[in-house]
Design an enzyme around this catalytic site. Structure first.
Site, PDB file in Angstrom:
ATOM      1  N   THR A  95       0.525  -1.543   0.392  1.00 19.81           N
ATOM      2  CA  THR A  95       0.383  -0.371  -0.286  1.00 19.81           C
ATOM      3  C   THR A  95       0.520   1.007   0.044  1.00 19.81           C
ATOM      4  O   THR A  95       1.737   1.732   0.766  1.00 19.81           O
ATOM      5  CB  THR A  95      -0.968  -0.168   1.163  1.00 19.81           C
ATOM      6  OG1 THR A  95      -1.335  -1.071   1.491  1.00 19.81           O
ATOM      7  CG2 THR A  95      -2.169   0.981   1.368  1.00 19.81           C
ATOM      8  N   LYS A 170      -8.224   0.340  -2.554  1.00 20.86           N
ATOM      9  CA  LYS A 170      -7.527  -0.107  -1.362  1.00 20.86           C
ATOM     10  C   LYS A 170      -7.355   1.280   0.398  1.00 20.86           C
ATOM     11  O   LYS A 170      -7.826   0.671   0.881  1.00 20.86           O
ATOM     12  CB  LYS A 170      -6.353  -0.383  -1.710  1.00 20.86           C
ATOM     13  CG  LYS A 170      -5.239  -0.983  -0.255  1.00 20.86           C
ATOM     14  CD  LYS A 170      -5.998  -1.858   0.399  1.00 20.86           C
ATOM     15  CE  LYS A 170      -5.704  -2.007   1.701  1.00 20.86           C
ATOM     16  NZ  LYS A 170      -3.771  -2.064   1.858  1.00 20.86           N
ATOM     17  N   LYS A 238       0.752   5.477   8.720  1.00 25.19           N
ATOM     18  CA  LYS A 238       1.387   5.789   6.856  1.00 25.19           C
ATOM     19  C   LYS A 238      -0.172   5.849   6.182  1.00 25.19           C
ATOM     20  O   LYS A 238       0.092   6.421   5.591  1.00 25.19           O
ATOM     21  CB  LYS A 238       2.535   4.817   6.915  1.00 25.19           C
ATOM     22  CG  LYS A 238       2.568   4.804   5.248  1.00 25.19           C
ATOM     23  CD  LYS A 238       2.055   3.936   4.721  1.00 25.19           C
ATOM     24  CE  LYS A 238       2.177   1.915   4.331  1.00 25.19           C
ATOM     25  NZ  LYS A 238       2.238   1.148   3.832  1.00 25.19           N
TER      26      LYS A 238
END
Length: 290
Positions: A95, A170, A238
């Site tokens: 990701t 996502k 993050k």
């Protein structure tokens, strides 16, 4: 059976590599901390000393690393992408945000390498059980080549279109997940502040329209003060930042507040614990004993 290279064999990449091996594929593994890759040797993996060595003879390269910097360092700066054969396929499952995935797709395209953006939904246990769900995007003619990988590591996948759409979905899914974990944490802190057993809250929602297995799963971790990293808080932090970056000028107050709480828990020393340890950010502020 295919010849695969798995770069990044940590909490997620390690189980993915194991499931590829169990499906009968040939796997070469690389990890920055070599011991994590060596743990796969007894199951039949070959351990490569460098990313370039790992990908040299691979038909499919799978990257599962912490962030965009780690992927670029592993695939670009190390020269690994230049070592891939022109008929090889790169499945990128880390990701890394919209800007990161666009850059990698461009770099792969410049070298004539077929690139598939394929982040996954799921954490440590689903990865171990081969029950991830893949959000794939890329050239349609790459889909059939990806399916042996997806069959080994997941319970299913969707194919969304051009590369980049997988990462965007996502981020949408992670936005919901991260907001949910912060909501659960604050709910428990409020209950404790008011002298209510948080388990009473779980009993109230159990079996009803408001219930979700996730509340019970993460709720138990909070109640037990036990946070083994299924998905580390540092990675959740993050991802929250990537979501805000992707949103641009669109204001997302809940996600901004969630990132602030992740930052606070990180500063308290909980970055390597599961993201449900964000509970400490509210608990400490409320004076709740932990």
């Amino acid at each position: 059976m295919g010849r695969f290279a798995v770069l990044g064999t940590g909490i997620m990449g390690g189980p993915m590599a194991r499931n590829l091996l169990r499906a009968g594929h040939e796997v070469t593994a690389w990890n920055r901390t070599i011991e994590k890759a060596e743990a796969l040797e007894e199951e039949g993996a070959r351990v490569a000393p460098t990313p370039a060595d790992a990908v040299r003879d691979a038909e499919i390269v799978l990257t599962m690393l912490a962030d965009a910097r780690a992927v670029e360092g592993t695939m670009i700066e190390s020269g690994a992408l230049d070592e891939m054969t022109k008929d090889a396929l790169w499945i990128q499952s880390s990701t890394i945000g919209v800007a990161g995935i666009e850059r990698l797709a461009e770099l792969a395209g410049e070298r004539g390498i077929t690139f598939v953006d394929a982040p996954v939904i799921g954490t440590k246990k689903p990865a171990e059980d081969g029950e991830l769900f893949v959000l794939a995007s890329g050239p349609q003619d790459a889909r059939a080549r990806c399916e042996p990988v997806f069959d080994a590591i997941s319970r299913g996948h969707v194919w969304l279109g051009e590369a980049g759409l997988g990462t965007k979905l996502k981020l949408v899914a992670n936005g919901w997940i991260l907001g949910t974990i912060e909501n659960i944490s604050e709910t428990f802190v409020l209950a404790q502040t008011l002298g209510v057993d948080p388990r009473s809250f779980l009993e109230v929602i159990s079996g009803g329209a408001m219930d979700m297995p996730y509340a019970h799963l993460k709720g138990e971790a909070i109640l037990n003060q036990d946070f083994p990293p299924s998905f580390p808080l540092a990675h959740a932090r993050k991802d929250a930042a990537l979501i805000l970056e992707a949103a641009g000028d669109v204001e997302l107050p809940l996600m901004r507040a969630t990132l602030k709480q992740f930052d606070r828990a990180f500063e308290l020393g909980h970055g390597d614990e599961d993201m449900s340890a964000v509970y400490y950010a509210s608990a400490g502020n409320a004076g709740v004993r932990s």
